[in-house]
Design an enzyme around this catalytic site. Structure first.
Site, short mmCIF file in Angstrom:
data_model
loop_
_atom_site.label_atom_id
_atom_site.label_comp_id
_atom_site.label_asym_id
_atom_site.label_seq_id
_atom_site.Cartn_x
_atom_site.Cartn_y
_atom_site.Cartn_z
N ASP A 12 2.34 -4.52 -4.69
CA ASP A 12 1.02 -5.23 -4.70
C ASP A 12 0.01 -4.36 -5.21
O ASP A 12 0.42 -3.38 -5.57
CB ASP A 12 0.57 -6.08 -3.53
CG ASP A 12 0.29 -5.18 -2.24
OD1 ASP A 12 0.13 -3.79 -2.44
OD2 ASP A 12 -0.22 -5.52 -1.17
N HIS A 13 -1.30 -4.69 -5.36
CA HIS A 13 -2.35 -3.98 -5.81
C HIS A 13 -2.71 -2.67 -5.25
O HIS A 13 -3.04 -1.65 -5.65
CB HIS A 13 -3.58 -4.52 -5.82
CG HIS A 13 -4.09 -5.07 -4.41
ND1 HIS A 13 -3.54 -6.25 -3.77
CD2 HIS A 13 -4.94 -4.62 -3.57
CE1 HIS A 13 -3.95 -6.57 -2.64
NE2 HIS A 13 -4.72 -5.45 -2.35
N CYS A 69 3.71 -1.89 -0.71
CA CYS A 69 2.75 -2.39 -0.62
C CYS A 69 1.71 -1.41 0.31
O CYS A 69 2.21 -0.25 0.29
CB CYS A 69 2.48 -3.94 0.19
SG CYS A 69 3.10 -4.07 1.73
N THR A 71 1.29 -0.88 3.73
CA THR A 71 2.18 -0.57 4.74
C THR A 71 3.59 -0.56 4.37
O THR A 71 4.49 0.13 5.14
CB THR A 71 1.91 -1.57 5.93
OG1 THR A 71 2.22 -2.91 5.65
CG2 THR A 71 0.61 -1.40 6.40
N GLY A 72 4.06 -1.16 3.41
CA GLY A 72 5.52 -1.54 3.10
C GLY A 72 5.96 -2.55 4.00
O GLY A 72 7.07 -3.17 3.58
N GLY A 74 4.65 -5.98 4.76
CA GLY A 74 4.48 -7.49 4.47
C GLY A 74 5.45 -7.85 3.26
O GLY A 74 6.12 -8.67 3.07
N HIS A 102 24.57 2.79 6.69
CA HIS A 102 24.74 1.95 7.84
C HIS A 102 24.62 0.38 7.64
O HIS A 102 25.26 -0.36 8.08
CB HIS A 102 24.28 2.47 9.06
CG HIS A 102 25.06 3.74 9.78
ND1 HIS A 102 24.63 4.11 11.14
CD2 HIS A 102 25.90 4.46 9.28
CE1 HIS A 102 25.28 5.27 11.35
NE2 HIS A 102 26.09 5.39 10.15
N ASN A 103 23.51 0.25 7.11
CA ASN A 103 23.17 -1.08 6.90
C ASN A 103 23.38 -1.76 5.50
O ASN A 103 23.04 -2.99 5.28
CB ASN A 103 21.68 -1.39 7.32
CG ASN A 103 21.35 -0.41 8.30
OD1 ASN A 103 20.54 0.35 8.40
ND2 ASN A 103 21.74 -0.87 9.71
N HIS A 137 30.80 -0.50 10.20
CA HIS A 137 29.26 -0.89 9.99
C HIS A 137 29.40 -2.33 8.98
O HIS A 137 28.77 -3.02 9.04
CB HIS A 137 28.47 0.05 9.05
CG HIS A 137 28.60 1.47 10.00
ND1 HIS A 137 27.64 1.57 10.93
CD2 HIS A 137 29.27 2.79 9.43
CE1 HIS A 137 27.78 2.64 11.53
NE2 HIS A 137 28.64 3.39 10.61
C1 RB5 Z 1 -3.43 -5.31 1.15
O1 RB5 Z 1 -4.63 -5.09 1.63
C2 RB5 Z 1 -2.49 -5.38 2.29
O2 RB5 Z 1 -2.25 -6.10 3.31
C3 RB5 Z 1 -0.94 -5.09 1.90
O3 RB5 Z 1 -0.88 -4.20 0.93
C4 RB5 Z 1 0.25 -4.86 2.80
O4 RB5 Z 1 -0.30 -3.71 3.70
C5 RB5 Z 1 0.80 -5.90 3.62
O5 RB5 Z 1 1.48 -5.88 4.41
#
Ligand code: RB5
Length: 149
Positions: A12-13, A69, A71-72, A74, A102-103, A137
């Site tokens: 994403d952005h 994204c 946090t990675g 979502g 393993h996965n 596995h």
């Molecule tokens: C965008 O602001 C943020 O929510 C997205 O990049 C991500 O962290 C969601 O899991």
């Protein structure tokens, strides 16, 4: 037929500069990078980018997918809704290696607001150079696949 050296990238952005750094890093290796964007910093919705990358992997067009994204988390959740996808979020190289070994993970997710570029590139390399060990596995991965039925 899966192109064994094709890796799809999306984000994403929140992760565009890191995604582009990963693309350049992989292009210097033997990987064919399929970067499906987005390319502008305009706010966008991570589920659609996670899904788009996951469909490239699930269809066999690309062997692996790397998605990002903030946090990675979502974008990983979205990708894992696509049948055949096993995607893990990694912020360390040990986990990145182990989700392959393993996965049998076929996608990696990274949080651009969590890890810096140097570590992210090491995580990518750890993921892409590790092989699934099979054996005990394989039965467990089959159990994950069975949940899709
Ligand atoms: C965008 O602001 C943020 O929510 C997205 O990049 C991500 O962290 C969601 O899991």
């Amino acid at each position: 037929m899966t192109a064994s050296n094709r890796v799809v990238l999306s984000s994403d952005h929140a992760a565009i500069p890191l995604r582009q750094a990963i693309a350049a890093h992989l292009a210097r290796q033997d990987w064919v990078v399929v970067d499906i964007g987005p390319t502008t910093l305009e706010s966008t919705h991570y589920p659609k980018h996670g899904e788009a990358a996951a469909r490239r992997v699930a269809s066999g067009d690309c062997r692996f997918g790397i998605i990002l994204c903030g946090t990675g988390q979502g974008i990983m959740m979205a990708a894992n809704k696509v049948k055949g996808i096993r995607c893990g979020v990694c912020a360390d190289t040990f986990s990145a290696r182990m989700i392959r070994r393993h996965n049998d993970a076929n996608m990696l997710s990274i949080g651009a607001r969590v890890v810096g570029e140097g570590l992210a590139l090491d995580i990518v390399d750890a993921f892409l150079t590790a092989d699934f060990e099979g054996g005990r596995h394989a039965a467990r991965v089959d159990m994950i696949t069975a949940l899709e039925a």
